[in-house]
Design a protein around this motif. Structure first.
Motif, PDB file in Angstrom:
ATOM      1  N   SER A 146       6.155  36.352  32.355  1.00 36.86           N
ATOM      2  CA  SER A 146       7.594  36.760  32.465  1.00 36.86           C
ATOM      3  C   SER A 146       9.122  37.086  33.720  1.00 36.86           C
ATOM      4  CB  SER A 146       7.825  37.909  31.235  1.00 36.86           C
ATOM      5  OG  SER A 146       7.036  38.841  32.042  1.00 36.86           O
ATOM      6  N   GLU A 147       9.734  37.039  33.823  1.00 36.95           N
ATOM      7  CA  GLU A 147      10.461  37.266  34.819  1.00 36.95           C
ATOM      8  C   GLU A 147      10.450  38.393  35.072  1.00 36.95           C
ATOM      9  OE1 GLU A 147      12.534  34.643  36.023  1.00 36.95           O
ATOM     10  OE2 GLU A 147      11.611  33.714  35.012  1.00 36.95           O
ATOM     11  N   ASP A 148      10.255  39.390  34.285  1.00 37.37           N
ATOM     12  CA  ASP A 148       9.824  40.974  35.270  1.00 37.37           C
ATOM     13  C   ASP A 148       8.930  40.988  35.805  1.00 37.37           C
ATOM     14  OD1 ASP A 148       9.088  40.493  33.020  1.00 37.37           O
ATOM     15  OD2 ASP A 148      10.410  43.155  32.112  1.00 37.37           O
ATOM     16  N   ARG A 199       3.867  28.736  36.389  1.00 33.84           N
ATOM     17  CA  ARG A 199       3.347  26.975  35.628  1.00 33.84           C
ATOM     18  C   ARG A 199       3.916  26.973  34.870  1.00 33.84           C
ATOM     19  NH1 ARG A 199      -3.110  27.122  36.185  1.00 33.84           N
ATOM     20  NH2 ARG A 199      -3.162  27.275  38.710  1.00 33.84           N
ATOM     21  N   HIS A 200       4.547  27.752  33.675  1.00 36.16           N
ATOM     22  CA  HIS A 200       5.599  27.200  32.586  1.00 36.16           C
ATOM     23  C   HIS A 200       6.482  28.068  33.275  1.00 36.16           C
ATOM     24  CE1 HIS A 200       2.052  25.414  31.263  1.00 36.16           C
ATOM     25  NE2 HIS A 200       1.200  26.991  31.419  1.00 36.16           N
ATOM     26  N   ASP A 201       7.695  28.175  32.083  1.00 39.15           N
ATOM     27  CA  ASP A 201       9.227  28.561  31.681  1.00 39.15           C
ATOM     28  C   ASP A 201       8.909  28.848  30.910  1.00 39.15           C
ATOM     29  OD1 ASP A 201       9.613  26.170  30.328  1.00 39.15           O
ATOM     30  OD2 ASP A 201      11.035  25.638  30.870  1.00 39.15           O
ATOM     31  N   ARG A 202       8.225  29.288  29.885  1.00 32.50           N
ATOM     32  CA  ARG A 202       7.978  30.208  28.717  1.00 32.50           C
ATOM     33  C   ARG A 202       6.559  30.536  28.084  1.00 32.50           C
ATOM     34  NH1 ARG A 202       5.780  26.372  25.122  1.00 32.50           N
ATOM     35  NH2 ARG A 202       6.033  24.019  25.263  1.00 32.50           N
ATOM     36  N   PRO A 203       6.286  31.291  27.661  1.00 29.78           N
ATOM     37  CA  PRO A 203       4.475  31.542  26.857  1.00 29.78           C
ATOM     38  C   PRO A 203       4.570  29.490  26.157  1.00 29.78           C
ATOM     39  CG  PRO A 203       6.659  32.490  25.752  1.00 29.78           C
ATOM     40  CD  PRO A 203       7.050  31.886  27.339  1.00 29.78           C
ATOM     41  N   VAL A 204       3.093  29.807  26.220  1.00 25.96           N
ATOM     42  CA  VAL A 204       2.367  28.638  25.748  1.00 25.96           C
ATOM     43  C   VAL A 204       0.914  29.054  25.058  1.00 25.96           C
ATOM     44  CG1 VAL A 204       1.117  26.053  26.088  1.00 25.96           C
ATOM     45  CG2 VAL A 204       2.950  26.774  28.181  1.00 25.96           C
TER      46      VAL A 204
END
Length: 74
Positions: A14-16, A26-31
């Protein structure tokens, strides 16, 4: 009891998250996956949630007994 079967890629942060100081990942969101590896990058997938309940729950026996007895008919 076991944890959830749903897993999330360990390479995503996450960003924080302090481990992701440069904001990259590696990802901009959780996979999410049911597999032990990420379908997008091949990294290890880890459990995404803790166990849904505590096996040592002192009131679990009463809840199960009430559930098995069916709805209250009073």
């Amino acid at each position: 009891m076991t944890k959830s079967d749903i897993r999330v890629c360990s390479a995503w942060r996450s960003e924080d998250d302090p481990d992701r100081a440069d904001g990259s990942g590696r990802h901009d969101r959780p996979v999410y996956t049911l597999s032990s590896t990420c379908p997008e990058c091949g990294a290890e997938a880890v459990n995404s949630a803790p166990a849904p309940f505590d096996p040592a729950d002192p009131y679990g026996e009463y809840r199960r007994r009430a559930r098995d007895a069916g709805p209250d008919t009073n």
